[in-house]
Every structure is written in structure tokens, then in C-alpha cells.
Design an enzyme around this catalytic site. Structure first.
Site, PDB file in Angstrom:
ATOM      1  N   TYR A   1     -12.456  -2.443  -3.816  1.00  0.00           N
ATOM      2  CA  TYR A   1     -12.933  -2.604  -2.438  1.00  0.00           C
ATOM      3  C   TYR A   1     -14.462  -2.555  -2.354  1.00  0.00           C
ATOM      4  O   TYR A   1     -15.003  -2.285  -1.276  1.00  0.00           O
ATOM      5  CB  TYR A   1     -12.313  -1.532  -1.540  1.00  0.00           C
ATOM      6  CG  TYR A   1     -10.900  -1.856  -1.091  1.00  0.00           C
ATOM      7  CD1 TYR A   1     -10.625  -2.990  -0.325  1.00  0.00           C
ATOM      8  CD2 TYR A   1      -9.827  -1.025  -1.401  1.00  0.00           C
ATOM      9  CE1 TYR A   1      -9.337  -3.283   0.105  1.00  0.00           C
ATOM     10  CE2 TYR A   1      -8.533  -1.309  -0.975  1.00  0.00           C
ATOM     11  CZ  TYR A   1      -8.307  -2.453  -0.222  1.00  0.00           C
ATOM     12  OH  TYR A   1      -7.030  -2.749   0.221  1.00  0.00           O
TER      13      TYR A   1
ATOM     14  N   LYS B   1       0.824  -1.215   0.000  1.00  0.00           N
ATOM     15  CA  LYS B   1       0.000   0.000   0.000  1.00  0.00           C
ATOM     16  C   LYS B   1       0.864   1.274   0.000  1.00  0.00           C
ATOM     17  O   LYS B   1       2.086   1.211   0.247  1.00  0.00           O
ATOM     18  CB  LYS B   1      -0.926  -0.038   1.221  1.00  0.00           C
ATOM     19  CG  LYS B   1      -1.928  -1.209   1.182  1.00  0.00           C
ATOM     20  CD  LYS B   1      -2.952  -1.077   2.307  1.00  0.00           C
ATOM     21  CE  LYS B   1      -3.961  -2.214   2.270  1.00  0.00           C
ATOM     22  NZ  LYS B   1      -5.057  -2.025   3.253  1.00  0.00           N
TER      23      LYS B   1
ATOM     24  N   ASN C   1      -2.057   0.201   6.612  1.00  0.00           N
ATOM     25  CA  ASN C   1      -1.598  -1.069   7.195  1.00  0.00           C
ATOM     26  C   ASN C   1      -0.677  -1.869   6.262  1.00  0.00           C
ATOM     27  O   ASN C   1      -0.646  -3.097   6.303  1.00  0.00           O
ATOM     28  CB  ASN C   1      -2.785  -1.909   7.707  1.00  0.00           C
ATOM     29  CG  ASN C   1      -3.698  -2.389   6.601  1.00  0.00           C
ATOM     30  OD1 ASN C   1      -3.583  -1.960   5.457  1.00  0.00           O
ATOM     31  ND2 ASN C   1      -4.614  -3.276   6.932  1.00  0.00           N
TER      32      ASN C   1
ATOM     33  N   GLU D   1      -9.457 -11.260  -7.544  1.00  0.00           N
ATOM     34  CA  GLU D   1      -8.483 -10.166  -7.472  1.00  0.00           C
ATOM     35  C   GLU D   1      -7.357 -10.320  -8.514  1.00  0.00           C
ATOM     36  O   GLU D   1      -6.874  -9.327  -9.063  1.00  0.00           O
ATOM     37  CB  GLU D   1      -7.919 -10.060  -6.052  1.00  0.00           C
ATOM     38  CG  GLU D   1      -9.004  -9.622  -5.056  1.00  0.00           C
ATOM     39  CD  GLU D   1      -8.520  -9.430  -3.633  1.00  0.00           C
ATOM     40  OE1 GLU D   1      -9.292  -8.882  -2.831  1.00  0.00           O
ATOM     41  OE2 GLU D   1      -7.376  -9.823  -3.305  1.00  0.00           O
TER      42      GLU D   1
ATOM     43  N   HIS E   1      -2.103  -5.540   1.519  1.00  0.00           N
ATOM     44  CA  HIS E   1      -3.388  -6.228   1.371  1.00  0.00           C
ATOM     45  C   HIS E   1      -3.082  -7.617   0.839  1.00  0.00           C
ATOM     46  O   HIS E   1      -2.151  -7.792   0.062  1.00  0.00           O
ATOM     47  CB  HIS E   1      -4.292  -5.484   0.365  1.00  0.00           C
ATOM     48  CG  HIS E   1      -5.449  -6.309  -0.098  1.00  0.00           C
ATOM     49  ND1 HIS E   1      -6.621  -6.404   0.623  1.00  0.00           N
ATOM     50  CD2 HIS E   1      -5.602  -7.131  -1.178  1.00  0.00           C
ATOM     51  CE1 HIS E   1      -7.452  -7.233  -0.009  1.00  0.00           C
ATOM     52  NE2 HIS E   1      -6.852  -7.683  -1.105  1.00  0.00           N
TER      53      HIS E   1
HETATM   54  P1  CMP Z   1      -7.334  -4.737   3.550  1.00  0.00           P
HETATM   55  O1  CMP Z   1      -6.801  -6.117   3.792  1.00  0.00           O
HETATM   56  O2  CMP Z   1      -6.753  -3.990   2.422  1.00  0.00           O
HETATM   57  O3  CMP Z   1      -8.932  -4.846   3.329  1.00  0.00           O
HETATM   58  C1  CMP Z   1      -9.789  -3.778   3.614  1.00  0.00           C
HETATM   59  C2  CMP Z   1      -9.127  -2.673   4.339  1.00  0.00           C
HETATM   60  O4  CMP Z   1      -9.970  -1.764   5.015  1.00  0.00           O
HETATM   61  C3  CMP Z   1      -8.246  -3.233   5.438  1.00  0.00           C
HETATM   62  O5  CMP Z   1      -7.136  -3.887   4.873  1.00  0.00           O
HETATM   63  C4  CMP Z   1      -7.941  -1.996   6.257  1.00  0.00           C
HETATM   64  O6  CMP Z   1      -6.833  -1.284   5.753  1.00  0.00           O
HETATM   65  C5  CMP Z   1      -9.189  -1.117   6.034  1.00  0.00           C
HETATM   66  N1  CMP Z   1      -9.988  -0.955   7.253  1.00  0.00           N
HETATM   67  C6  CMP Z   1     -10.183   0.206   7.905  1.00  0.00           C
HETATM   68  N2  CMP Z   1     -10.968   0.032   8.987  1.00  0.00           N
HETATM   69  C7  CMP Z   1     -11.272  -1.292   9.030  1.00  0.00           C
HETATM   70  C8  CMP Z   1     -12.032  -2.101   9.929  1.00  0.00           C
HETATM   71  N3  CMP Z   1     -12.648  -1.583  10.995  1.00  0.00           N
HETATM   72  N4  CMP Z   1     -12.112  -3.418   9.668  1.00  0.00           N
HETATM   73  C9  CMP Z   1     -11.512  -3.970   8.576  1.00  0.00           C
HETATM   74  N5  CMP Z   1     -10.768  -3.256   7.701  1.00  0.00           N
HETATM   75  C10 CMP Z   1     -10.644  -1.918   7.921  1.00  0.00           C
END
Ligand code: CMP
Length: 141
Positions: free
Chosen positions: A51, A11, A114, A128, A117
């Protein structure tokens, strides 16, 4: 064990920290091969579509704005149990809850920023991979 392919996205936060190589080293160290890769900056439309499953979630808007805030590195990883292996390497979605030594524990700052992904299961991986690498096979054999 089944040879699988899965999507990984490094990311914008991790790209900005210049840790693509360190993250790739973790994939390779765990026996995962990078069989396709592309660096790109996602458009709002592409991020919203990717998403789409989270469209109704309260974090959707912030997630999309974060994902388009800078370049991302998208790769297909291949190996035995690649989907679970990649998720184990990533650690929990919230870096505060991620186990020590995982990518998110070491490189991520918040639940939005974070670092990575990863596809969460075989159906998602198939979807995906087709989304980012149209025409690419899901499995190598
Ligand atoms: P990712 O694995 O990319 O999938 C969805 C993303 O939403 C997740 O990582 C997080 O970066 C983001 N996100 C933000 N808030 C939440 C939450 N409360 N629960 C899950 N994903 C979240």
C-alpha cells in the site's frame, strides 16, 4: 474484449466471516477464473510496501494494521475485462456507497474493513500480480 488478469485480495474481515466461497462464487458467476491463489497473513513490511502509494494518506496506519490483523486470501482473476469486471463486482470503496448486490454492500462493514481489494487499472494489475506472484505472466495470451 481483452483477456486480462488482475489481483483480488479477500481482506481479514471477510476471511473471518467465512465468506471466501461466497465471494469466489461471484467471481466465477461473472466469468472470472481463479488462476492463482494463496492464503497468507501479511507482515507489516509487506502490507506497508503493497500500500506504499497511500503512505502519506491519513488512513495509512489504520489500513496497514487492519490488513495484518488476520489472514487474507490473494488471487489472480482472469477473464474478459477482468480489471473492470472485478471492480464492478466489488462496488465502491466505502461500503455505505456501494451499490446493492456488490461484494462490499453485502459483506463489508467500513471503509477499512471493506472485504476486498482489486487492482484499479492495467499498470496496477501488472505491479500487484508481480508483487504477490513473482514470475507470473500478466496476460495468459
Ligand atoms: P483498497 O481498495 O484496498 O485500497 C486502499 C484502501 O484504503 C481502501 O481499499 C480502503 O480499505 C482504505 N481506506 C481507508 N480510508 C480510505 C479513504 N478515505 N479513501 C480511500 N481508501 C481508504
Amino acid at each position: 474484449m481483452a483477456v486480462e488478469r488482475t489481483i483480488s485480495i479477500i481482506k481479514p474481515d471477510a476471511v473471518a466471516k467465512n465468506v471466501i466461497g461466497q465471494i469466489y462464487a461471484r467471481f466465477e458467476g461473472a466469468g472470472l477464473k481463479i488462476v492463482a491463489a494463496r492464503m497468507t497473513q501479511l507482515s507489516q513490511k509487506t502490507a506497508e510496501e503493497f500500500y506504499g502509494i497511500h503512505r502519506e494518506r491519513p488512513f495509512f496506519k489504520d489500513l496497514v494494521s487492519f490488513m495484518i490483523s488476520g489472514p487474507v486470501m490473494i488471487q489472480v482473476l482472469e477473464g474478459d475485462n477482468a480489471i473492470t469486471k472485478n471492480r464492478d463486482l466489488m462496488g465502491a470503496t466505502d461500503p455505505k456507497k456501494a451499490a446493492p448486490g456488490t461484494i462490499r454492500a453485502d459483506f463489508a462493514d467500513s471503509i477499512d474493513a471493506n472485504a476486498v481489494h482489486g487492482s484499479d487499472g492495467p499498470d496496477t494489475a501488472k505491479h500487484e500480480i508481480g508483487f504477490f506472484f513473482p514470475g507470473m505472466d500478466v496476460l495468459s495470451r
